[in-house]
Each structure stands twice: as structure tokens, then as C-alpha cells.
Design a protein around this motif. Structure first.
Motif, PDB file in Angstrom:
ATOM      1  N   GLY A 165       9.679  16.635  -1.828  1.00  0.00           N
ATOM      2  CA  GLY A 165      10.314  16.606  -0.505  1.00  0.00           C
ATOM      3  C   GLY A 165      11.823  16.518  -0.588  1.00  0.00           C
ATOM      4  O   GLY A 165      12.504  17.524  -0.791  1.00  0.00           O
ATOM      5  N   TYR A 194      -1.466   7.721   9.919  1.00  0.00           N
ATOM      6  CA  TYR A 194      -2.632   7.707   9.023  1.00  0.00           C
ATOM      7  C   TYR A 194      -3.169   6.278   8.909  1.00  0.00           C
ATOM      8  O   TYR A 194      -4.370   6.033   8.979  1.00  0.00           O
ATOM      9  CB  TYR A 194      -2.236   8.263   7.643  1.00  0.00           C
ATOM     10  CG  TYR A 194      -3.166   7.839   6.551  1.00  0.00           C
ATOM     11  CD1 TYR A 194      -4.340   8.550   6.302  1.00  0.00           C
ATOM     12  CD2 TYR A 194      -2.895   6.705   5.774  1.00  0.00           C
ATOM     13  CE1 TYR A 194      -5.215   8.134   5.304  1.00  0.00           C
ATOM     14  CE2 TYR A 194      -3.757   6.287   4.784  1.00  0.00           C
ATOM     15  CZ  TYR A 194      -4.923   7.001   4.551  1.00  0.00           C
ATOM     16  OH  TYR A 194      -5.788   6.579   3.578  1.00  0.00           O
ATOM     17  N   GLY A 233       5.742   5.021  -2.090  1.00  0.00           N
ATOM     18  CA  GLY A 233       6.791   5.921  -1.605  1.00  0.00           C
ATOM     19  C   GLY A 233       8.098   5.136  -1.588  1.00  0.00           C
ATOM     20  O   GLY A 233       8.133   3.940  -1.934  1.00  0.00           O
ATOM     21  N   PRO A 234       9.203   5.770  -1.175  1.00  0.00           N
ATOM     22  CA  PRO A 234      10.500   5.068  -1.196  1.00  0.00           C
ATOM     23  C   PRO A 234      10.523   3.782  -0.376  1.00  0.00           C
ATOM     24  O   PRO A 234      11.185   2.820  -0.769  1.00  0.00           O
ATOM     25  CB  PRO A 234      11.471   6.108  -0.634  1.00  0.00           C
ATOM     26  CG  PRO A 234      10.639   7.199  -0.056  1.00  0.00           C
ATOM     27  CD  PRO A 234       9.324   7.164  -0.739  1.00  0.00           C
ATOM     28  N   SER A 264      12.895   8.089   9.974  1.00  0.00           N
ATOM     29  CA  SER A 264      12.662   8.928   8.792  1.00  0.00           C
ATOM     30  C   SER A 264      13.982   9.311   8.115  1.00  0.00           C
ATOM     31  O   SER A 264      15.040   9.268   8.724  1.00  0.00           O
ATOM     32  CB  SER A 264      11.905  10.174   9.217  1.00  0.00           C
ATOM     33  OG  SER A 264      11.542  10.922   8.087  1.00  0.00           O
ATOM     34  N   PRO A 306      17.714   7.044   3.605  1.00  0.00           N
ATOM     35  CA  PRO A 306      18.457   5.790   3.822  1.00  0.00           C
ATOM     36  C   PRO A 306      17.766   4.860   4.825  1.00  0.00           C
ATOM     37  O   PRO A 306      17.717   3.641   4.622  1.00  0.00           O
ATOM     38  CB  PRO A 306      19.809   6.265   4.376  1.00  0.00           C
ATOM     39  CG  PRO A 306      19.878   7.719   4.119  1.00  0.00           C
ATOM     40  CD  PRO A 306      18.503   8.233   3.935  1.00  0.00           C
ATOM     41  N   ALA A 322       2.044   3.513   3.474  1.00  0.00           N
ATOM     42  CA  ALA A 322       1.357   4.768   3.798  1.00  0.00           C
ATOM     43  C   ALA A 322       1.792   5.195   5.197  1.00  0.00           C
ATOM     44  O   ALA A 322       2.171   4.356   6.022  1.00  0.00           O
ATOM     45  CB  ALA A 322      -0.150   4.556   3.741  1.00  0.00           C
ATOM     46  N   VAL A 356       0.861  -1.189   0.000  1.00  0.00           N
ATOM     47  CA  VAL A 356       0.000   0.000   0.000  1.00  0.00           C
ATOM     48  C   VAL A 356       0.892   1.232   0.000  1.00  0.00           C
ATOM     49  O   VAL A 356       1.514   1.565   1.006  1.00  0.00           O
ATOM     50  CB  VAL A 356      -0.917   0.026   1.249  1.00  0.00           C
ATOM     51  CG1 VAL A 356      -1.853   1.239   1.186  1.00  0.00           C
ATOM     52  CG2 VAL A 356      -1.703  -1.270   1.372  1.00  0.00           C
ATOM     53  N   GLY A 357       0.994   1.882  -1.154  1.00  0.00           N
ATOM     54  CA  GLY A 357       1.790   3.100  -1.248  1.00  0.00           C
ATOM     55  C   GLY A 357       3.097   2.880  -1.999  1.00  0.00           C
ATOM     56  O   GLY A 357       3.835   1.927  -1.708  1.00  0.00           O
ATOM     57  N   GLY A 366       8.582   2.660   5.821  1.00  0.00           N
ATOM     58  CA  GLY A 366       8.392   4.117   5.767  1.00  0.00           C
ATOM     59  C   GLY A 366       8.944   4.801   7.001  1.00  0.00           C
ATOM     60  O   GLY A 366       9.340   4.152   7.982  1.00  0.00           O
ATOM     61  N   PHE A 380      18.264  16.307  -0.263  1.00  0.00           N
ATOM     62  CA  PHE A 380      19.586  15.866   0.198  1.00  0.00           C
ATOM     63  C   PHE A 380      19.616  14.340   0.064  1.00  0.00           C
ATOM     64  O   PHE A 380      18.922  13.650   0.805  1.00  0.00           O
ATOM     65  CB  PHE A 380      19.803  16.219   1.681  1.00  0.00           C
ATOM     66  CG  PHE A 380      20.262  17.632   1.921  1.00  0.00           C
ATOM     67  CD1 PHE A 380      19.470  18.702   1.565  1.00  0.00           C
ATOM     68  CD2 PHE A 380      21.489  17.885   2.530  1.00  0.00           C
ATOM     69  CE1 PHE A 380      19.879  20.022   1.796  1.00  0.00           C
ATOM     70  CE2 PHE A 380      21.914  19.193   2.771  1.00  0.00           C
ATOM     71  CZ  PHE A 380      21.107  20.257   2.399  1.00  0.00           C
ATOM     72  N   PRO A 399      -6.430   4.251  -4.620  1.00  0.00           N
ATOM     73  CA  PRO A 399      -6.292   4.276  -3.160  1.00  0.00           C
ATOM     74  C   PRO A 399      -6.832   3.012  -2.502  1.00  0.00           C
ATOM     75  O   PRO A 399      -7.794   2.415  -2.997  1.00  0.00           O
ATOM     76  CB  PRO A 399      -7.139   5.487  -2.731  1.00  0.00           C
ATOM     77  CG  PRO A 399      -7.729   6.068  -3.955  1.00  0.00           C
ATOM     78  CD  PRO A 399      -7.362   5.245  -5.138  1.00  0.00           C
ATOM     79  N   TYR A 428      13.053  25.975  -4.801  1.00  0.00           N
ATOM     80  CA  TYR A 428      12.405  25.161  -3.749  1.00  0.00           C
ATOM     81  C   TYR A 428      12.666  25.880  -2.424  1.00  0.00           C
ATOM     82  O   TYR A 428      13.818  26.139  -2.074  1.00  0.00           O
ATOM     83  CB  TYR A 428      13.063  23.797  -3.817  1.00  0.00           C
ATOM     84  CG  TYR A 428      12.814  22.789  -2.716  1.00  0.00           C
ATOM     85  CD1 TYR A 428      12.062  21.647  -2.971  1.00  0.00           C
ATOM     86  CD2 TYR A 428      13.386  22.921  -1.457  1.00  0.00           C
ATOM     87  CE1 TYR A 428      11.883  20.664  -1.995  1.00  0.00           C
ATOM     88  CE2 TYR A 428      13.205  21.950  -0.477  1.00  0.00           C
ATOM     89  CZ  TYR A 428      12.455  20.828  -0.760  1.00  0.00           C
ATOM     90  OH  TYR A 428      12.281  19.854   0.203  1.00  0.00           O
ATOM     91  N   LYS A 441      -2.241   5.721  -4.161  1.00  0.00           N
ATOM     92  CA  LYS A 441      -3.400   6.613  -4.319  1.00  0.00           C
ATOM     93  C   LYS A 441      -3.155   7.735  -5.327  1.00  0.00           C
ATOM     94  O   LYS A 441      -4.077   8.193  -5.989  1.00  0.00           O
ATOM     95  CB  LYS A 441      -3.828   7.172  -2.969  1.00  0.00           C
ATOM     96  CG  LYS A 441      -3.058   8.392  -2.495  1.00  0.00           C
ATOM     97  CD  LYS A 441      -3.680   8.955  -1.243  1.00  0.00           C
ATOM     98  CE  LYS A 441      -3.013  10.241  -0.804  1.00  0.00           C
ATOM     99  NZ  LYS A 441      -3.069  11.360  -1.726  1.00  0.00           N
ATOM    100  N   PHE A 464      -0.480  -0.704  -4.758  1.00  0.00           N
ATOM    101  CA  PHE A 464      -1.594   0.224  -4.948  1.00  0.00           C
ATOM    102  C   PHE A 464      -1.205   1.584  -4.393  1.00  0.00           C
ATOM    103  O   PHE A 464      -0.876   1.711  -3.213  1.00  0.00           O
ATOM    104  CB  PHE A 464      -2.861  -0.298  -4.256  1.00  0.00           C
ATOM    105  CG  PHE A 464      -3.352  -1.580  -4.867  1.00  0.00           C
ATOM    106  CD1 PHE A 464      -4.013  -1.576  -6.085  1.00  0.00           C
ATOM    107  CD2 PHE A 464      -3.115  -2.796  -4.243  1.00  0.00           C
ATOM    108  CE1 PHE A 464      -4.443  -2.766  -6.678  1.00  0.00           C
ATOM    109  CE2 PHE A 464      -3.531  -3.987  -4.814  1.00  0.00           C
ATOM    110  CZ  PHE A 464      -4.196  -3.975  -6.039  1.00  0.00           C
TER     111      PHE A 464
END
Ligand code: FAD
Length: 497
Positions: free
Chosen positions: A54, A281, A11-12, A473, A476, A277, A8-9, A466, A57, A246, A373, A33, A31
């Protein structure tokens, strides 16, 4: 038949797991969104201008290189990396002074001697001592945190002194650098974790260390290209990525996850589900109400969270003389930091980070123009700040600062396109809990064993990746979370990793 893994998601974190598992022969289906992959590490196209949403760096490049290598690939065949040295410029509002930060040690020493005479003497000690910390802590952070015996073992015992219990990042850097602003030059990196240098655990001295030791990179086309490359690799290995799809909820029976329900009503079954995700959330929205045991909404509400970010993406019909990365410290930096972490909006004197990648990368804006930015650290949504009300005021003040401190006079008349993302937008449009874009804070009581586990203990068959999960966070560590989840799944199915 190969085992089915739903992610789900895209992202990296999710992409890292997806890449590794697709390569190991699992039937991977992602999947996402949004219409494109990348999440907070994606891109925004505004007319002829392209921006990273985002991350700007790119550090500890070897982690992503290793992930590509594990799948039989060379990262350099997918993205063009440029090491930046100098890495960035720091401007100290109250001193009217600036320093250029190099990863080349000799140049850094000379620059410290020039700006803060005497401070250069601490640099070798910084490298020496912090290398030990790095070597001890990285094995702990890159190992899974699922089993208490595995967490509190020899590896961790050996690393205990490197946690610098009771000391903050600001204290630790005081061991090397005495002048206040020299010290701040090696502590502001706590903001990469969404924390204050006066609250961030001393253990995170490993962040400025690795930045100086291993350097900072730019990726041609922006850092979002890393996610495009990862998605490409997943597809090459037979994985499927469904954008604009989503997930509405996780399917759970008898504390076992058996698939996901999509927002369009379809149910898709799987052997394992990995959620990328945002953690807060997910617990509040994808897990059915009342199902969680440990990470209940009540517990989440008591967690300490990172700060948020007010973002401006400006397409300018002019060039600038700015370096790739520049950071302005507020004149009263301590007050600005105190405001952010006590939920107040600093009126005028705030810190700003500006990135103009156009000298390094011609692909982001047409010739003679600039994709600028602009990032302002601000409080997360627990502050109750009404961003619809204050957005115009913060924008105006940020433009004032760009004009006065970054030399961009009359900037407003050069703006061709613009987009703003407020903390409220992070929550609403990017599904980020309380708009805390760096997720749960990285206090030691929310780290390692105490951070959400990559194999989630509340339900069987659920894995997490994530920034809100172990190890934390930042790209890496987020890749590492994806790698840990992939390893755990391989182990469970007896697949050699
Ligand atoms: C402004 C900013 C600057 C940053 N700068 C840096 C930096 O310079 N260096 C660095 O290392 N890190 C940086 N970070 C921190 C961090 O690396 C990024 O935020 C990173 O993208 C987080 O990755 P993630 O995988 O945890 O989550 P995300 O990137 O948010 O990925 C989660 C994905 O899940 C998707 N999703 C959410 N809900 C659903 C749903 N219901 N169904 C399907 N999909 C869903 C989202 O759309 C998203 O694609 C920065 C963050 C921000 C916000």
C-alpha cells in the motif's frame, strides 16, 4: 506483575501502540493473521521483485520519529529515509501537459509560473494561510476523542474557523490557485483519504500543506520497512508477535473484554485488548453478533466509505525513464471521480498513479529491471462490481495507459511477474470492510467525536487503532491513533507516559 495487553493485527496502528506499551513495561502480545507484519503497509515479494502493498508516500516523518524517540530510539538507526524533491510529477490527460511538484518553494514557484503563468502568485498565501490551519487542527486531531468535554474545549473552539465548515477542498484551493489544473494539483491529495476533492472537507487542505511543507520520503527497501523496524523494536523490548495467528473473536462478559479467542480455538486472556484490524471488519466479525450498541452492522451499513483501489504489481525485465512517483489525471477527471464515488467503473479514461522507485532504491529489483507499482482508484464494494468479471478488462486498459501515457510501449512482453489486488481481494484477503481501503470517509460528521473512539465505548477494556478510528486514515494519523491508545492505557494504569 506487568499488565497484559493483546493487540489484534500488526499493521502500523497496532505496531505503534505495541512499541510504546512494550517500552513502558507492559506485557505485549500481538496476534497477526498474515505470515508477516505490516498489513496494508507490508510488502509482497514476487520472485526477485519487492513491492510495497500500500503506502508509498511517507509524510509527516516526525510522527514516527517521535514514537521511536519515546522508546529511546532513533528511527534512522532502523530505516534509511530519503527525502524526495521533486516529490512527484502530475500529467493532465486533457491538456497533454505535465507539472513537476517540488517541496522546495522557489522551485515550485518557478514551475507554477512555467506551466500555469500567474498561478505562482498564490503559493505564498497558500503556505501562510494553511500553516495557521495546520497549527490549529493538529492539536485537535492528535488528542483523544473519548470525552465530549475534552473534545469540545478551548483547543477545538480555537480551531473552529480552520474547519472551513461548508467548504470543500476544491473550494479552499480556489482561494490560492485559479487555473483549473493548478487547483487540482493541490486538491488531488483528497485521494490519500479515499475521497473526491469536491466532497473532501476544506479542513483537509492541511494534507497538501504538510506535503509541501514537510516533504515526502522514501524508505530504503520500501515503506514496509517501517513496519519491520517497529516489529523489531517491540521484540527488543520484550513484546511477542505471533504471525499466521488469526483472532476469531473478542471474549466479552458483562460488556467487558477479557481476551481473545484465536482461530485455532485457544483463548488468551488480557487486561486490555487493542484492535488494529479494520474497524468495519472488526465490528462485523470479531464482536459477537448483537453485542455492539453504538456501531451495529446496521449503523455501519449507513456510513459513508472511502473509495477502493485496483492494484497491479509488475516485475518488468526493463528499466523506465519514469520519475519516482507519477500521477496521470483522467482526461475527464471530474467524470472519473464521479464514477468512483457513484459506484461505476470508468470504461477507459481513468486516473492512474505509477511508482518506479528504482532510481531511488536499488534493493527492490535486480539491475536493469523494475518493480512497478500501478494504482487505479476505483469504487468500493458497495458498487456491486463483479471484479472476477472485469479484472481482465481493467488490467488491459491500465496496460494501454502505461504504454500510451507513460511511454512503456509493449509493456506486456516485459512483464516477468505480476500480481493484482482488486477491491474484492482487499475485502477477502485483507479483511477490509467493503474493500474501502481508506476506511470510513473523512466527512466532518465521521470525524473527531463522530469517528470510532480509540477507547471503545461499547465495551470496557477495548481500544482501537488504525485508519478506521480517530484521527483517520494515512500513516501519520494511524500512528497517532496507536499513540493515543497507548497513552490512554498508560493513564488508566497510572504509568507515566
Ligand atoms: C493501495 C494503498 C495505498 C496507500 N497509500 C498510502 C500512502 O502512500 N501514504 C499513507 O500514509 N497511507 C497510504 N495508505 C493508507 C494507509 O496508510 C494504509 O492502508 C495502512 O496500512 C492502514 O493501516 P492500519 O493499521 O489501519 O491497517 P492495516 O495495515 O490493514 O493493519 C491491520 C492488520 O490487522 C490484521 N488483521 C485483520 N484481521 C485480523 C484477525 N482476525 N486476526 C489477526 N490479525 C488481523 C491484518 O492482517 C493487518 O496486518 C494506502 C493504502 C492502500 C491500500
Amino acid at each position: 506483575m506487568s499488565k497484559k495487553i493483546i493487540i489484534v493485527g500488526a499493521g502500523p496502528g497496532g505496531l505503534a501502540s505495541g512499541m510504546l506499551l512494550a517500552h513502558k513495561g507492559f506485557d505485549v502480545e500481538i496476534f497477526e493473521k498474515n505470515p508477516v507484519v505490516g498489513g496494508r503497509n507490508g510488502s509482497i515479494q514476487l520472485g526477485e521483485y519487492k513491492f510495497d502493498i500500500g503506502p508509498t508516500f511517507f509524510m509527516m516523518d516526525y510522527v514516527l520519529r517521535e514514537i521511536f524517540k519515546t522508546t529511546g530510539r532513533d528511527l534512522e538507526d532502523y530505516v534509511k529515509l530519503t527525502r524526495l524533491d521533486p516529490m512527484y510529477n502530475l500529467h493532465f490527460g486533457s491538456l497533454n501537459q505535465a507539472i513537476t511538484i517540488f517541496s522546495d518553494r522557489a522551485k515550485m514557484k518557478a514551475e507554477l509560473a512555467r506551466v500555469f503563468p500567474g498561478a505562482e502568485k498564490g503559493l505564498d498565501k497558500f503556505y501562510r494561510k494553511e500553516k495557521t490551519r495546520f497549527d490549529r487542527l493538529i492539536p485537535v486531531l492528535s488528542h483523544h476523542n473519548n470525552n465530549i468535554l475534552d473534545v469540545f474545549n478551548f483547543r477545538t473552539i480555537l480551531a473552529l474557523p480552520s474547519f472551513s465548515f461548508g467548504k470543500k477542498l476544491y473550494d479552499v484551493m480556489g482561494n490560492y490557485f485559479k487555473p483549473e489544473y493548478a487547483r487540482l494539483s493541490f486538491t488531488f491529495q483528497s485521494k490519500y483519504l479515499g475521497m473526491s476533492p469536491w466532497d473532501c472537507p476544506g479542513a483537509f487542505a492541511l494534507v497538501p500543506y504538510t506535503e509541501h511543507q514537510d516533504g515526502v520520503y522514501h524508505l530504503e527497501g520500501g515503506l514496509s520497512q517501517s513496519t519491520v523496524a517497529m516489529a523489531k523494536a517491540i521484540k527488543e523490548d520484550g513484546g511477542k508477535i505471533h504471525c499466521s495467528t488469526p483472532v476469531a473473536s473478542l471474549l466479552i462478559k458483562n460488556k467487558k473484554i477479557y481476551g481473545v479467542k484465536l482461530a485455532d480455538g485457544r483463548e488468551v486472556l488480557a487486561d486490555k485488548v487493542i484492535v488494529n484490524a479494520d474497524f468495519g471488519y472488526t465490528m462485523n466479525n470479531l464482536v459477537p453478533a448483537g453485542a455492539a450498541r453504538k456501531w451495529t452492522p446496521k449503523k455501519l451499513a449507513k456510513t459513508k466509505l472511502s473509495c477502493s483501489i485496483f492494484m497491479m504489481y509488475l516485475g518488468l525485465k526493463r528499466t523506465t525513464t519514469l520519475p519516482h512517483h507519477s500521477i496521470l489525471f483522467a482526461k475527464n477527471y471530474r467524470q472519473n471521480v464521479a464514477d468512483i464515488f457513484s459506484g461505476k467503473l470508468t470504461d477507459k479514461d481513468f486516473s492512474v498513479y505509477v511508482r518506479d522507485a528504482s532510481k531511488t532504491d536499488k534493493t527492490l529489483a535486480p539491475k536493469g529491471k523494475t518493480a512497478l507499482y500501478v494504482l487505479v482508484p476505483v469504487a468500493n464494494n458497495r458498487s456491486g462490481i463483479d471484479w472476477d468479471k472485469v479484472k481482465g478488462k481493467v488490467r488491459k486498459q491500465a496496460l494501454n495507459i502505461l504504454a500510451t501515457d507513460f511511454g512503456l510501449k509493449d509493456i506486456e512482453k516485459d512483464i516477468e511477474v505480476e500480481k493484482i489486488i482488486t477491491p474484492a481481494d482487499w475485502e477477502k484477503d485483507y479483511n477490509v470492510y467493503e474493500g474501502a481501503v481508506f476506511n470510513l470517509a473523512h466527512n466532518l460528521n465521521q470525524m473527531i467525536w463522530f469517528r470510532p473512539h480509540n477507547r471503545f465505548e461499547d465495551f470496557k477494556n477495548l481500544y482501537l487503532t488504525g485508519g478506521g478510528t480517530h484521527p483517520g486514515s494515512g500513516l501519520p494519523t494511524i500512528y497517532e491513533s496507536g499513540r493515543i491508545a497507548a497513552r490512554l492505557i498508560c493513564k488508566e494504569f497510572g504509568v507515566k507516559y
